[in-house]
Design a protein around this motif. Structure first.
Motif, PDB file in Angstrom:
ATOM      1  N   GLU A 165      15.683  10.147  60.468  1.00 15.73           N
ATOM      2  CA  GLU A 165      16.498  10.015  60.559  1.00 15.73           C
ATOM      3  C   GLU A 165      16.357  10.057  62.485  1.00 15.73           C
ATOM      4  N   LEU A 166      16.302  10.892  62.611  1.00 18.94           N
ATOM      5  CA  LEU A 166      16.822  11.498  63.708  1.00 18.94           C
ATOM      6  C   LEU A 166      15.961  10.897  64.890  1.00 18.94           C
ATOM      7  N   LEU A 167      14.482  11.106  64.911  1.00 15.70           N
ATOM      8  CA  LEU A 167      13.410  10.427  65.066  1.00 15.70           C
ATOM      9  C   LEU A 167      13.759   8.588  65.491  1.00 15.70           C
ATOM     10  N   ARG A 168      14.227   7.864  63.670  1.00 17.13           N
ATOM     11  CA  ARG A 168      14.328   6.978  64.583  1.00 17.13           C
ATOM     12  C   ARG A 168      15.755   6.392  64.921  1.00 17.13           C
TER      13      ARG A 168
ATOM     14  N   LEU B  21      27.577  11.277  57.901  1.00 11.69           N
ATOM     15  CA  LEU B  21      28.183  11.962  56.464  1.00 11.69           C
ATOM     16  C   LEU B  21      28.262  10.446  56.013  1.00 11.69           C
ATOM     17  N   THR B  22      28.583   9.321  56.538  1.00  9.43           N
ATOM     18  CA  THR B  22      28.610   8.236  55.242  1.00  9.43           C
ATOM     19  C   THR B  22      28.015   8.495  54.173  1.00  9.43           C
ATOM     20  N   ASP B  23      26.489   8.046  54.625  1.00 11.03           N
ATOM     21  CA  ASP B  23      25.963   8.271  53.746  1.00 11.03           C
ATOM     22  C   ASP B  23      26.013   8.978  52.597  1.00 11.03           C
ATOM     23  N   ALA B  24      26.047  10.429  52.974  1.00 14.51           N
ATOM     24  CA  ALA B  24      25.880  10.953  52.382  1.00 14.51           C
ATOM     25  C   ALA B  24      27.537  11.063  50.856  1.00 14.51           C
ATOM     26  N   MET B  25      28.570  10.887  51.842  1.00 17.38           N
ATOM     27  CA  MET B  25      29.523  10.869  50.976  1.00 17.38           C
ATOM     28  C   MET B  25      29.109   8.527  49.422  1.00 17.38           C
ATOM     29  N   ARG B  27      26.134   9.138  48.283  1.00 14.38           N
ATOM     30  CA  ARG B  27      25.473   9.388  47.836  1.00 14.38           C
ATOM     31  C   ARG B  27      26.596  10.077  46.848  1.00 14.38           C
ATOM     32  N   ALA B  28      27.359  10.138  47.560  1.00 18.59           N
ATOM     33  CA  ALA B  28      28.658  10.845  46.113  1.00 18.59           C
ATOM     34  C   ALA B  28      29.329  10.726  44.874  1.00 18.59           C
ATOM     35  N   GLY B  29      29.013   8.809  45.172  1.00 18.34           N
ATOM     36  CA  GLY B  29      29.578   7.880  44.890  1.00 18.34           C
ATOM     37  C   GLY B  29      31.433   7.835  45.172  1.00 18.34           C
ATOM     38  N   VAL B  30      31.363   7.787  46.427  1.00 20.73           N
ATOM     39  CA  VAL B  30      32.303   6.860  47.155  1.00 20.73           C
ATOM     40  C   VAL B  30      32.332   5.954  48.192  1.00 20.73           C
ATOM     41  N   THR B  31      32.371   5.039  48.261  1.00 25.56           N
ATOM     42  CA  THR B  31      32.382   3.835  48.348  1.00 25.56           C
ATOM     43  C   THR B  31      33.788   3.546  49.368  1.00 25.56           C
ATOM     44  N   GLY B  32      34.392   3.566  49.417  1.00 25.40           N
ATOM     45  CA  GLY B  32      35.274   3.363  50.204  1.00 25.40           C
ATOM     46  C   GLY B  32      35.417   4.314  50.989  1.00 25.40           C
ATOM     47  N   TRP B  33      35.877   4.315  52.710  1.00 26.76           N
ATOM     48  CA  TRP B  33      36.183   4.786  53.581  1.00 26.76           C
ATOM     49  C   TRP B  33      36.648   4.016  55.613  1.00 26.76           C
ATOM     50  N   THR B  34      37.280   4.821  56.262  1.00 30.66           N
ATOM     51  CA  THR B  34      37.925   4.025  57.357  1.00 30.66           C
ATOM     52  C   THR B  34      37.532   5.096  58.783  1.00 30.66           C
ATOM     53  N   VAL B  35      36.700   4.538  59.528  1.00 32.17           N
ATOM     54  CA  VAL B  35      36.110   5.466  60.548  1.00 32.17           C
ATOM     55  C   VAL B  35      37.012   5.208  61.953  1.00 32.17           C
ATOM     56  N   LEU B  76      33.730  16.661  48.388  1.00 31.62           N
ATOM     57  CA  LEU B  76      34.143  18.083  49.417  1.00 31.62           C
ATOM     58  C   LEU B  76      32.016  18.651  49.512  1.00 31.62           C
ATOM     59  N   ASP B  77      31.806  18.755  48.572  1.00 28.74           N
ATOM     60  CA  ASP B  77      30.363  19.085  48.109  1.00 28.74           C
ATOM     61  C   ASP B  77      29.204  18.590  49.502  1.00 28.74           C
ATOM     62  N   ALA B  78      28.984  16.920  49.272  1.00 30.08           N
ATOM     63  CA  ALA B  78      28.441  16.241  49.699  1.00 30.08           C
ATOM     64  C   ALA B  78      28.820  16.385  51.259  1.00 30.08           C
TER      65      ALA B  78
END
Lengths: 325, 103
Positions: A165-168, B21-25, B27-35, B76-78
């Motif tokens: 991902e970093l390389l991309r 971070l949002t990718d990890a979230m 994957r942990a099943g969290v689909t809603g967030w605000t940045v 939190l783990d993710a």
């Protein structure tokens, strides 16, 4: 020698360098002068597009000579090798931790595209020709330094891998995409394409560059102000010595390749400059323990102003003297 | 009006780490967030401001999400796996929401 000093003085008193100096002075004097973030972003997009496009048109006009591939390769080798030189120098001069030294070294192998744009502009206004494909060399020099820095860290027993991902992100960062993309557009459409957008892309260029460098001066001044207590004298000295060392390597590469006077000067500028856009972002991901105050202050607050005010005139003067240009 | 208990997680993190971070979230099943953009601040790494930054490497963002209490540990783990080595703050607070089925 008189001719070299005269050329250096002329470059030093060009509007773009004086605009930059105004920005630094205003910032150091704590003026409230400020260029809005969106305006600065817009100007950087304009400048990258213009410089890439004009480089492409130049290649379309003059054709590709045999040195293109060799120049690209030289750029990649320089970018990969300079961090090792910088790392060695920092061990002697800097007394930094291995992580901080590697992070700083990565910045000095990569390039500052704004310094490159400013140098190209100074060369044009001095009537010194350079190879249009140097834009592509600049793009090729962005990333290898980051890999070298990670290798330096891994040699110390701390294994850091370049995640895909970093390389991309590095290879496809906005500046590279715009620069290389506009280079190809310029190459494909040639002089005819340039004629269609000339009023937009050629005439306003110097004025926009002045304003952009005014903003960069403000940013550099803020960096100097904020980071003045962070850098020890040895590290501070490195910020001025390393560009000269890098420029020497760039000069040797340019002379060996047999490029034009402007080409040699641009090789020197690229090798002398330090990144402050792509590499800091990569370092935050790959080496988050390294102190950003050190590498950002050095590259943006010390080396960038040095290159813009003194470095570019010196490099152009040396390239002219050595190539007889 | 009927309200339902939920957890509000606020993570201030470097901008370059946002997508990780949002990718990890996700994957942990969290689909809603605000940045949210962060304008500036001060901490262990010193004072900084969004003003005049030229590198994407120096900005900060805040990722906010509201979830059911039973999903908190997974999130939190993710999140911690991503933010562990980086500058940032993770806070968890209790909150109440009107439409529980959305979280």
């Amino acid at each position: 020698m008189d001719q070299i000093l005269s050329l250096a003085a002329t470059n030093l008193l060009s509007p773009i360098i004086l605009s930059f100096a105004l920005g630094v002075a205003a910032s150091l004097a704590r003026s409230d002068l400020n260029i809005p973030e969106a305006v600065a972003k817009g100007m950087s997009i304009y400048l990258l597009f213009a410089i890439g496009f004009k480089g492409g048109v130049s290649v379309a006009d003059h054709g590709i000579d045999g040195t293109l591939a060799a120049s690209l390769l030289a750029g990649i080798v320089l970018s990969a090798a300079l961090p090792i030189v910088a790392f060695g120098l920092l061990q002697v001069m800097g007394n930094l931790s291995r992580l901080d030294a590697a992070a700083v070294a990565a910045h000095y192998g990569s390039i500052s595209i704004v310094t490159f744009v400013a140098a190209t502009s100074v060369l044009n206004s001095s009537g010194i020709a350079s190879e249009g494909y140097m834009v592509a060399v600049a793009a090729a020099m962005e990333a290898p330094a980051i890999l070298s820095a990670l290798w330096l860290i891994s040699r110390g027993g701390d294994s850091r891998r370049m995640d895909p991902e970093l390389l991309r992100e590095i290879m496809l960062n906005g500046s590279i995409v715009l620069l290389v993309g506009s280079f190809f557009i310029g190459w494909i459409t040639g002089t005819e394409g340039l004629a269609k957008i000339e009023a937009f892309i050629v005439s306003p260029f110097q004025g926009v560059l002045c304003l952009f460098l005014l903003d960069m001066g403000l940013v550099a001044g803020r960096g100097l102000r904020g980071g003045s207590g962070v850098l020890k004298p040895g590290v501070l000295t490195f910020g001025v010595v390393m560009p000269l060392v890098g420029a020497t390597f760039g000069c040797i590469a340019g002379l060996l390749l047999g490029v034009s006077t402007g080409g040699v000067a641009l090789f020197m500028v690229l090798s002398a400059s330090a990144s402050y856009i792509a590499v800091p972002a990569a370092m935050r991901v790959a080496l988050p323990e390294a102190n950003p105050s050190i590498y950002l202050t050095l590259s943006l607050g010390v080396t960038f102003p040095f290159n813009l005010t003194l470095g570019i005139p010196i490099y152009i003067a040396v390239a002219s003297a050595l190539t007889g240009g | 009006m009927q309200t339902h208990k939920a957890k509000r997680v606020a993570i201030i993190i470097e901008q370059v780490m946002q997508s990780r971070l949002t990718d990890a979230m996700e994957r942990a099943g969290v689909t809603g967030w605000t940045v949210l953009p962060v304008l500036g601040g001060s901490g262990d790494s010193g004072t900084w401001s969004r003003e005049g930054q030229v590198s994407r490497g120096t900005g900060m963002v805040q990722v906010l999400c509201v979830i059911k209490p039973e999903r908190l540990d997974g999130l939190l783990d993710a999140a911690f796996a991503v933010v562990e080595r980086h500058i940032g703050i993770v806070t968890v607070s209790d909150c109440e929401v009107l439409r529980a089925e959305r979280f």
